[in-house]
Write a protein that holds these residues in place. Structure first.
Motif, PDB file in Angstrom:
ATOM      1  N   ALA A  39      22.314   9.911  13.067  1.00 53.43           N
ATOM      2  CA  ALA A  39      22.048  10.733  14.253  1.00 53.43           C
ATOM      3  C   ALA A  39      23.322  10.963  15.055  1.00 53.43           C
ATOM      4  O   ALA A  39      23.590  12.082  15.516  1.00 53.43           O
ATOM      5  CB  ALA A  39      20.992  10.054  15.119  1.00 53.43           C
ATOM      6  N   ILE A  40      24.118   9.915  15.201  1.00 51.22           N
ATOM      7  CA  ILE A  40      25.384  10.042  15.936  1.00 51.22           C
ATOM      8  C   ILE A  40      26.328  10.999  15.213  1.00 51.22           C
ATOM      9  O   ILE A  40      26.914  11.904  15.828  1.00 51.22           O
ATOM     10  CB  ILE A  40      26.048   8.659  16.106  1.00 51.22           C
ATOM     11  CG1 ILE A  40      25.187   7.768  17.008  1.00 51.22           C
ATOM     12  CG2 ILE A  40      27.454   8.808  16.691  1.00 51.22           C
ATOM     13  CD1 ILE A  40      25.634   6.324  17.067  1.00 51.22           C
ATOM     14  N   LEU A  41      26.471  10.815  13.902  1.00 54.53           N
ATOM     15  CA  LEU A  41      27.362  11.673  13.119  1.00 54.53           C
ATOM     16  C   LEU A  41      26.868  13.118  13.115  1.00 54.53           C
ATOM     17  O   LEU A  41      27.666  14.061  13.209  1.00 54.53           O
ATOM     18  CB  LEU A  41      27.470  11.151  11.686  1.00 54.53           C
ATOM     19  CG  LEU A  41      28.090   9.766  11.502  1.00 54.53           C
ATOM     20  CD1 LEU A  41      28.084   9.368  10.039  1.00 54.53           C
ATOM     21  CD2 LEU A  41      29.512   9.744  12.048  1.00 54.53           C
ATOM     22  N   ARG A 109      21.851  17.392  11.540  1.00 52.69           N
ATOM     23  CA  ARG A 109      22.631  18.556  11.992  1.00 52.69           C
ATOM     24  C   ARG A 109      21.900  19.850  11.666  1.00 52.69           C
ATOM     25  O   ARG A 109      21.776  20.747  12.508  1.00 52.69           O
ATOM     26  CB  ARG A 109      24.001  18.555  11.332  1.00 52.69           C
ATOM     27  CG  ARG A 109      24.920  19.685  11.817  1.00 52.69           C
ATOM     28  CD  ARG A 109      26.134  19.832  10.924  1.00 52.69           C
ATOM     29  NE  ARG A 109      25.741  20.278   9.597  1.00 52.69           N
ATOM     30  CZ  ARG A 109      25.493  21.554   9.285  1.00 52.69           C
ATOM     31  NH1 ARG A 109      25.578  22.502  10.203  1.00 52.69           N
ATOM     32  NH2 ARG A 109      25.148  21.882   8.048  1.00 52.69           N
ATOM     33  N   ALA A 110      21.387  19.938  10.430  1.00 50.89           N
ATOM     34  CA  ALA A 110      20.663  21.141  10.017  1.00 50.89           C
ATOM     35  C   ALA A 110      19.392  21.326  10.843  1.00 50.89           C
ATOM     36  O   ALA A 110      19.014  22.458  11.172  1.00 50.89           O
ATOM     37  CB  ALA A 110      20.326  21.056   8.531  1.00 50.89           C
ATOM     38  N   GLY A 111      18.734  20.223  11.178  1.00 51.06           N
ATOM     39  CA  GLY A 111      17.521  20.300  11.991  1.00 51.06           C
ATOM     40  C   GLY A 111      17.807  20.847  13.381  1.00 51.06           C
ATOM     41  O   GLY A 111      17.048  21.670  13.913  1.00 51.06           O
ATOM     42  N   PRO A 140      13.833  17.395  20.742  1.00 55.21           N
ATOM     43  CA  PRO A 140      12.406  17.210  20.427  1.00 55.21           C
ATOM     44  C   PRO A 140      11.894  18.223  19.399  1.00 55.21           C
ATOM     45  O   PRO A 140      11.094  17.879  18.524  1.00 55.21           O
ATOM     46  CB  PRO A 140      11.730  17.405  21.791  1.00 55.21           C
ATOM     47  CG  PRO A 140      12.763  17.000  22.786  1.00 55.21           C
ATOM     48  CD  PRO A 140      14.050  17.498  22.201  1.00 55.21           C
ATOM     49  N   GLN A 141      12.335  19.472  19.513  1.00 58.85           N
ATOM     50  CA  GLN A 141      11.909  20.486  18.548  1.00 58.85           C
ATOM     51  C   GLN A 141      12.535  20.235  17.175  1.00 58.85           C
ATOM     52  O   GLN A 141      11.883  20.387  16.142  1.00 58.85           O
ATOM     53  CB  GLN A 141      12.316  21.878  19.039  1.00 58.85           C
ATOM     54  CG  GLN A 141      11.614  22.306  20.312  1.00 58.85           C
ATOM     55  CD  GLN A 141      12.014  23.695  20.740  1.00 58.85           C
ATOM     56  OE1 GLN A 141      11.726  24.678  20.064  1.00 58.85           O
ATOM     57  NE2 GLN A 141      12.699  23.800  21.883  1.00 58.85           N
ATOM     58  N   ALA A 142      13.810  19.854  17.179  1.00 57.60           N
ATOM     59  CA  ALA A 142      14.505  19.594  15.923  1.00 57.60           C
ATOM     60  C   ALA A 142      13.889  18.412  15.191  1.00 57.60           C
ATOM     61  O   ALA A 142      13.778  18.409  13.961  1.00 57.60           O
ATOM     62  CB  ALA A 142      15.987  19.332  16.187  1.00 57.60           C
ATOM     63  N   LYS A 145      10.982  19.379  13.063  1.00 59.11           N
ATOM     64  CA  LYS A 145      11.417  20.103  11.866  1.00 59.11           C
ATOM     65  C   LYS A 145      12.028  19.169  10.826  1.00 59.11           C
ATOM     66  O   LYS A 145      11.975  19.419   9.629  1.00 59.11           O
ATOM     67  CB  LYS A 145      12.451  21.175  12.253  1.00 59.11           C
ATOM     68  CG  LYS A 145      11.910  22.295  13.135  1.00 59.11           C
ATOM     69  CD  LYS A 145      13.027  23.217  13.574  1.00 59.11           C
ATOM     70  CE  LYS A 145      12.530  24.352  14.460  1.00 59.11           C
ATOM     71  NZ  LYS A 145      11.740  25.330  13.693  1.00 59.11           N
ATOM     72  N   MET A 146      12.619  18.064  11.302  1.00 58.96           N
ATOM     73  CA  MET A 146      13.319  17.135  10.402  1.00 58.96           C
ATOM     74  C   MET A 146      12.391  16.182   9.666  1.00 58.96           C
ATOM     75  O   MET A 146      12.788  15.609   8.650  1.00 58.96           O
ATOM     76  CB  MET A 146      14.308  16.280  11.205  1.00 58.96           C
ATOM     77  CG  MET A 146      15.542  16.957  11.708  1.00 58.96           C
ATOM     78  SD  MET A 146      16.539  15.698  12.541  1.00 58.96           S
ATOM     79  CE  MET A 146      16.752  16.443  14.132  1.00 58.96           C
ATOM     80  N   ILE A 147      11.199  15.961  10.169  1.00 54.94           N
ATOM     81  CA  ILE A 147      10.334  14.897   9.639  1.00 54.94           C
ATOM     82  C   ILE A 147      10.182  14.937   8.120  1.00 54.94           C
ATOM     83  O   ILE A 147      10.410  13.919   7.450  1.00 54.94           O
ATOM     84  CB  ILE A 147       8.953  14.914  10.330  1.00 54.94           C
ATOM     85  CG1 ILE A 147       9.087  14.449  11.782  1.00 54.94           C
ATOM     86  CG2 ILE A 147       7.967  14.005   9.591  1.00 54.94           C
ATOM     87  CD1 ILE A 147       7.795  14.521  12.590  1.00 54.94           C
ATOM     88  N   PRO A 148       9.827  16.074   7.504  1.00 61.59           N
ATOM     89  CA  PRO A 148       9.663  16.073   6.034  1.00 61.59           C
ATOM     90  C   PRO A 148      10.938  15.682   5.296  1.00 61.59           C
ATOM     91  O   PRO A 148      10.893  14.886   4.346  1.00 61.59           O
ATOM     92  CB  PRO A 148       9.262  17.531   5.735  1.00 61.59           C
ATOM     93  CG  PRO A 148       8.670  18.034   7.003  1.00 61.59           C
ATOM     94  CD  PRO A 148       9.464  17.383   8.091  1.00 61.59           C
ATOM     95  N   ALA A 149      12.079  16.232   5.730  1.00 61.61           N
ATOM     96  CA  ALA A 149      13.342  15.924   5.053  1.00 61.61           C
ATOM     97  C   ALA A 149      13.752  14.473   5.261  1.00 61.61           C
ATOM     98  O   ALA A 149      14.258  13.818   4.336  1.00 61.61           O
ATOM     99  CB  ALA A 149      14.445  16.855   5.558  1.00 61.61           C
TER     100      ALA A 149
END
Length: 217
Positions: A39-41, A109-111, A140-142, A145-149
């Motif tokens: 998350a930091i990176l 990052r993509a999220g 929060p929105q990202a 979107k990230m959960i599946p990945a």
């Protein structure tokens, strides 16, 4: 049939469960650490800090293109030559954390990038600072979107713990090898047991992610 009955004796099952428990412990520790670091990176890559983002991006690309097995060798065999000695579980956790942090950084990052730019512009126009917008609007929105990945990557991490047999981590795969090493007739029963145990753990994680995703939505 007798072979399967003998292979699945309580002693063997208990031995496999002991290995499974270590697999879960190593996986959970690696998931927590790699998510924090990733998350930091990922944020550093997103906010594009001069020079730092480029350096972080290079390191991430380098790690992502290395075999995980090589990182296991480095943490277990390489670090002692540099004066750093770790236990086998610690070496495995470090290797998995290094590799998965790079993977998760790109997912995160993509999220963040996937969130519509208008969200940032609208929040800033309403008087919110950049960091407030990032924390309360974008992330929060990202995250949704990230959960599946993220879950897919966590499942891969759990399965990748089997590679730690190369450094003799006494996890699930290592214990199965010991059992069928004593009796070659147990190879198929052990492979079936491994498949069942990995499936249960990974499928449970998938169900948990679906539940979280529904609650969040």
């Amino acid at each position: 049939m007798q072979t399967f009955i003998d292979a699945y004796s309580w002693v063997n099952i208990a031995f496999l469960l002991k290995g499974l428990w270590l697999t879960i412990e190593v996986s959970v520790a690696s998931i927590i650490l790699s998510y924090i670091i990733g998350a930091i990176l990922g944020l550093v890559r997103y906010i594009e800090v001069k020079y730092l983002s480029a350096i972080v991006g290079f390191i991430i690309d380098l790690i992502r293109n290395l075999p995980l097995l090589l990182i296991f060798f480095f943490t277990y065999f390489g670090l002692p030559n540099m004066g750093v000695r770790l236990s086998i579980p610690a070496s495995a956790i470090l290797a998995l954390t290094i590799f998965e942090s790079a993977m998760l950084a790109e997912i995160i990052r993509a999220g963040i990038v996937s969130v519509d730019k208008g969200q940032m512009e609208g929040a800033r126009a309403n008087g919110m600072t950049y960091w407030q917008t990032l924390r309360y609007i974008i992330l929060p929105q990202a995250q949704v979107k990230m959960i599946p990945a993220l879950v897919s990557q966590f499942i891969s991490l759990i399965k990748d713990t089997s590679l730690a047999t190369i450094i003799m981590l006494p996890e699930l795969m290592y214990h199965a090898q010991i059992i069928y090493g004593q009796n070659s007739n147990y190879i198929i029963p052990m492979f079936l047991a491994l498949a069942a145990m990995y499936f249960v753990v990974c499928y449970a994680l998938s169900l948990l992610s679906r539940y979280i995703e529904k609650r969040v939505n």
